[in-house]
Scaffold this motif. Sequence first.
Motif, PDB file in Angstrom:
ATOM      1  N   ILE A 155       0.663  -1.170  -0.028  1.00  0.00           N
ATOM      2  CA  ILE A 155       0.072   0.114   0.119  1.00  0.00           C
ATOM      3  C   ILE A 155       0.856   1.328  -0.062  1.00  0.00           C
ATOM      4  N   LEU A 156       1.999   1.143   0.698  1.00  0.00           N
ATOM      5  CA  LEU A 156       2.823   2.490   0.862  1.00  0.00           C
ATOM      6  C   LEU A 156       3.307   2.685  -0.599  1.00  0.00           C
ATOM      7  N   GLY A 157       3.932   1.200  -1.210  1.00  0.00           N
ATOM      8  CA  GLY A 157       4.445   1.788  -2.415  1.00  0.00           C
ATOM      9  C   GLY A 157       3.466   1.990  -3.537  1.00  0.00           C
ATOM     10  N   LEU A 158       2.244   1.871  -3.447  1.00  0.00           N
ATOM     11  CA  LEU A 158       1.452   2.411  -4.258  1.00  0.00           C
ATOM     12  C   LEU A 158       1.163   4.094  -4.081  1.00  0.00           C
ATOM     13  N   LEU A 159       0.929   4.320  -2.727  1.00  0.00           N
ATOM     14  CA  LEU A 159       0.651   5.682  -2.602  1.00  0.00           C
ATOM     15  C   LEU A 159       2.018   6.434  -2.874  1.00  0.00           C
ATOM     16  N   GLU A 160       3.090   5.855  -2.581  1.00  0.00           N
ATOM     17  CA  GLU A 160       4.507   6.563  -2.811  1.00  0.00           C
ATOM     18  C   GLU A 160       4.741   6.795  -4.188  1.00  0.00           C
ATOM     19  N   ILE A 182       8.084  -3.028  -8.825  1.00  0.00           N
ATOM     20  CA  ILE A 182       8.508  -3.924  -7.805  1.00  0.00           C
ATOM     21  C   ILE A 182       7.286  -4.642  -7.021  1.00  0.00           C
ATOM     22  N   ASP A 183       6.292  -4.066  -7.249  1.00  0.00           N
ATOM     23  CA  ASP A 183       5.106  -4.525  -6.443  1.00  0.00           C
ATOM     24  C   ASP A 183       4.717  -5.657  -7.232  1.00  0.00           C
ATOM     25  N   HIS A 184       4.704  -5.796  -8.507  1.00  0.00           N
ATOM     26  CA  HIS A 184       4.409  -6.859  -9.599  1.00  0.00           C
ATOM     27  C   HIS A 184       5.358  -7.788  -9.506  1.00  0.00           C
ATOM     28  N   LYS A 185       6.541  -7.451  -9.480  1.00  0.00           N
ATOM     29  CA  LYS A 185       7.712  -8.478  -9.520  1.00  0.00           C
ATOM     30  C   LYS A 185       8.110  -9.209  -8.268  1.00  0.00           C
ATOM     31  N   ILE A 186       7.885  -8.560  -7.168  1.00  0.00           N
ATOM     32  CA  ILE A 186       8.591  -9.070  -6.189  1.00  0.00           C
ATOM     33  C   ILE A 186       7.462  -9.195  -4.936  1.00  0.00           C
ATOM     34  N   LEU A 187       6.835  -8.190  -4.504  1.00  0.00           N
ATOM     35  CA  LEU A 187       6.174  -7.993  -3.313  1.00  0.00           C
ATOM     36  C   LEU A 187       4.843  -8.765  -3.569  1.00  0.00           C
ATOM     37  N   SER A 188       3.976  -8.845  -4.617  1.00  0.00           N
ATOM     38  CA  SER A 188       2.893  -9.667  -4.694  1.00  0.00           C
ATOM     39  C   SER A 188       2.940 -11.018  -4.485  1.00  0.00           C
ATOM     40  N   LYS A 189       4.421 -11.575  -4.971  1.00  0.00           N
ATOM     41  CA  LYS A 189       4.779 -12.700  -5.288  1.00  0.00           C
ATOM     42  C   LYS A 189       5.160 -13.401  -3.670  1.00  0.00           C
ATOM     43  N   ILE A 190       5.843 -12.517  -2.910  1.00  0.00           N
ATOM     44  CA  ILE A 190       6.181 -12.931  -1.644  1.00  0.00           C
ATOM     45  C   ILE A 190       4.956 -13.038  -0.742  1.00  0.00           C
ATOM     46  N   GLU A 191       3.966 -11.948  -1.043  1.00  0.00           N
ATOM     47  CA  GLU A 191       2.810 -11.983   0.039  1.00  0.00           C
ATOM     48  C   GLU A 191       1.893 -13.187  -0.516  1.00  0.00           C
ATOM     49  N   ILE A 192       1.803 -13.506  -1.732  1.00  0.00           N
ATOM     50  CA  ILE A 192       1.097 -15.075  -1.920  1.00  0.00           C
ATOM     51  C   ILE A 192       1.978 -16.093  -1.453  1.00  0.00           C
ATOM     52  N   GLU A 193       3.090 -16.112  -1.037  1.00  0.00           N
ATOM     53  CA  GLU A 193       3.957 -17.370  -0.665  1.00  0.00           C
ATOM     54  C   GLU A 193       3.609 -17.368   1.035  1.00  0.00           C
ATOM     55  N   ASN A 194       3.440 -16.111   1.277  1.00  0.00           N
ATOM     56  CA  ASN A 194       3.255 -16.301   2.847  1.00  0.00           C
ATOM     57  C   ASN A 194       1.851 -16.550   3.555  1.00  0.00           C
ATOM     58  N   GLN A 195       0.827 -16.643   2.397  1.00  0.00           N
ATOM     59  CA  GLN A 195      -0.575 -17.056   2.595  1.00  0.00           C
ATOM     60  C   GLN A 195      -0.836 -18.405   3.239  1.00  0.00           C
TER      61      GLN A 195
END
Length: 105
Positions: free
Chosen positions: A14-19, A92-105
Motif C-alpha cells: 500500500i505504501l509503495g502504491l501511495l508513494e 517492484i510490487d508486481h515482480k517481487i512483493l505480490s509474489k512474496i505475499e502469495i507465498e506467505n498466505q
Amino acid sequence: MTHFFKTNIGRLRILGLLEGISLLILIFIAVPLKYILGNPLGTKMLGPIHGALFLLFIFNALSVGVEQNWKFKTTTWKVLLACIIPFGTFYIDHKILSKIEIENQ
C-alpha cells in the motif's frame, strides 16, 4: 482491500502504491506547474506528503526485509531503488512483493 493492512508486506505494498502515485503527481503535474506556470502551490503541498510517504516506504521496506530474511544483494536493494524511479514501486510490487505475499498466505 482490508487484507492488505493485516500483514507487513501488505502495508508495504500500500505504501509503495501511495508513494509511487505521489511521485508521479509531483514529477508530471506539480513540478511543471511550478516551473512552467510559476505556481509553486502543488510542490509546496505535495512535496512534504511525498517525502513522508518516501520515508515510510524506506523504513517499512527495511523492516519487511529483516522480517522476511531478504538478502540485500538480491532483493532489498531492488525494493529500495524502486521508490526513487518513476513507476518503480509499481514494477517492484508486481515482480517481487505480490509474489512474496502469495507465498506467505
